[in-house]
Design an enzyme around this catalytic site. Structure first.
Site, PDB file in Angstrom:
ATOM      1  CB  CYS A  57      -0.915  -0.294   1.180  1.00  0.00           C
ATOM      2  SG  CYS A  57      -1.989   1.318   1.159  1.00  0.00           S
ATOM      3  CB  CYS A  60      -0.518   2.085   5.283  1.00  0.00           C
ATOM      4  SG  CYS A  60      -0.896   0.633   4.636  1.00  0.00           S
ATOM      5  CB  CYS A 106      -5.313  -1.030   2.309  1.00  0.00           C
ATOM      6  SG  CYS A 106      -3.925  -1.029   3.952  1.00  0.00           S
ATOM      7  CB  CYS A 109      -3.797   2.491   5.888  1.00  0.00           C
ATOM      8  SG  CYS A 109      -4.324   2.731   4.384  1.00  0.00           S
ATOM      9  CB  CYS A 131      -9.491  -3.851 -11.262  1.00  0.00           C
ATOM     10  SG  CYS A 131      -9.185  -2.973 -12.686  1.00  0.00           S
TER      11      CYS A 131
END
Length: 143
Positions: A57, A60, A106, A109, A131
């Site tokens: 991510c 984070c 995510c 976060c 996607c």
């Protein structure tokens, strides 16, 4: 699509105020990660990447996907058939744009990553296509 991850916990592990997120992220990253935007197709950094490694991510640093689960879908965004860890993401019903979709967030976060689709006929083990916006990811190449 049924998932044990259809809910969003009340508090993510990583939290910042809106102004802190704006300071941490570029305006383009903020628009996608924090405002559930979408980057234009076929322009993302990882759309056609075949480099082996781990995708984390951008907001984070949590590990989200691995290159071993990435496949070429020709849809304009990086596609994966499974998260690196089934608990790395949260799936959330998304009825924006007048259609039913499943948003991928995510877990660490609660940043927007993209959407997951199933039943499209891709020759993958899960019949799913995560996607994901390139701008939501950072690739750490394998050593």
């Amino acid at each position: 699509m049924s998932s044990s991850h259809d809910r969003i916990e009340s508090t993510p592990e990583v939290t910042y105020t809106e102004s802190e997120w704006r300071e941490k992220l570029t305006p383009e990253e903020f628009a996608v990660l924090r405002q559930a935007g979408t980057e234009r197709p076929f322009v993302g950094e990882y759309t056609d990447t075949t480099t082996e490694g781990v995708y984390s991510c951008r907001a984070c640093g949590a590990e989200l996907f691995r290159s071993t689960e990435k496949f070429e879908s020709h849809c304009g965004w990086p596609s994966f058939f499974d998260p690196a860890d089934s608990d790395a993401v949260i799936l959330k019903e998304d009825s924006s744009l007048g259609m039913r979709r499943v948003e991928v967030i995510c877990k660490k976060c609660h940043s927007h990553l993209g959407h997951v689709f199933e039943g499209e006929g891709y020759p993958t083990p899960t019949d799913q296509r995560y996607c994901i916006n390139s701008i939501s990811l950072v690739l750490k190449p394998a050593q």
